[in-house]
Enzyme design. Structure first.
Site, PDB file in Angstrom:
ATOM      1  CB  CYS A 142       0.460  -0.204  -0.996  1.00  0.00           C
ATOM      2  SG  CYS A 142       2.060  -0.586  -0.244  1.00  0.00           S
TER       3      CYS A 142
ATOM      4  CD  GLU B 118      -0.764  -0.062  -8.165  1.00  0.00           C
ATOM      5  OE1 GLU B 118       0.274   0.450  -7.698  1.00  0.00           O
ATOM      6  OE2 GLU B 118      -1.520  -0.815  -7.490  1.00  0.00           O
TER       7      GLU B 118
ATOM      8  CG  HIS C 189       1.635  -1.542  -5.237  1.00  0.00           C
ATOM      9  ND1 HIS C 189       1.287  -0.209  -5.353  1.00  0.00           N
ATOM     10  CD2 HIS C 189       2.413  -1.640  -4.137  1.00  0.00           C
ATOM     11  CE1 HIS C 189       1.846   0.480  -4.367  1.00  0.00           C
ATOM     12  NE2 HIS C 189       2.538  -0.365  -3.613  1.00  0.00           N
TER      13      HIS C 189
END
Length: 238
Positions: free
Chosen positions: A111, A217, A215
């Site tokens: 990001c 993660e 994102h």
């Protein structure tokens, strides 16, 4: 074999009593641990010699998400929605990105990290996508919807990123209001959203330099996102 040390950039903030803190969401830490790395936090308030010393000890750097980058670092349009600008973080991360790219140390941008990669190497950003990209999708979903799949990303089948993901059509979350505009020299665009916004960039002649605008993660239940983190940690351990 020792696990590779992976530096992760952090954000600055203040608690309810006004005391400064250094912070990072556990999702980044957990993604690196899951991929076989040992995470090390990189504070943004270190002196240059200290963050370069820390840089020399880690095997790779994950550039995490966060606030907007100061217009002091790129030619962009001022906008009232620009926020959470942190001069110390900008200086630290842009410096680390340039050194890592020049020296061939593996980097993964997430990001804001993708935006740092582009700006550090000479690119620019949309400072508020919806006012500057005609036909833009809604890329700024609320923070409590981090696992919501918002739009697809088409990955260039000839890119290194396609090899990493093992797929050329990804479904991703989206939590940003800025994005990559003019792409820096040396960066290859490897993926787009349906509205044309750049979502994946890579440096072809670098040992490992990949950045994504979403994102991953928060999406480590997806095999493609697992492969992204695993490939980064593996490259850092070589």
């Amino acid at each position: 074999m020792a696990k590779p040390l992976i530096g992760i950039t952090t954000r600055n903030g203040k608690d309810s009593d006004g005391h400064p803190f250094t912070a990072l969401q556990h999702s980044y830490v957990n993604a690196i641990i899951q991929a076989g790395g040992l995470p090390v936090l990189i504070p943004s308030n270190l002196f240059v010699e200290d963050f370069l010393d820390l840089y020399s000890r880690v095997s790779g750097i994950l550039f995490s998400g966060g606030g907007d980058i100061s217009l002091n670092y790129f030619h962009g349009s001022d906008h009232p929605r620009i926020g959470e600008v942190d001069d110390n973080r900008d200086f630290t991360e842009i410096s680390l990105m340039r050194v890592a790219v020049n020296e061939g140390k593996p980097v993964l941008g997430i990001c804001r990290g993708a935006q740092v990669m582009n700006v550090a190497l000479g690119g620019t950003l949309y400072t508020h996508i919806y006012d500057q990209l005609q036909g833009a999708l809604d890329h700024a979903y609320p923070g409590d919807l981090r696992r919501t799949l918002v739009h697809p990303v088409n990955v260039d089948e000839t890119s290194r990123s396609a090899e990493i993901f093992g797929e050329t059509l990804l479904n991703v979350n989206s939590l940003h209001h800025q994005g990559l505009k003019d792409i820096a020299p040396g960066l290859r665009v490897a993926g787009h959203a349906p509205d044309g916004l750049v979502e994946v960039v890579e440096i072809p002649d670098h040992p490992y330099a990949v950045a994504v605008q979403w994102h991953p993660e928060w999406l480590t239940d997806q095999p493609a996102m697992q492969r992204l983190f695993k490939s980064f940690v593996d490259a850092s351990g070589r």
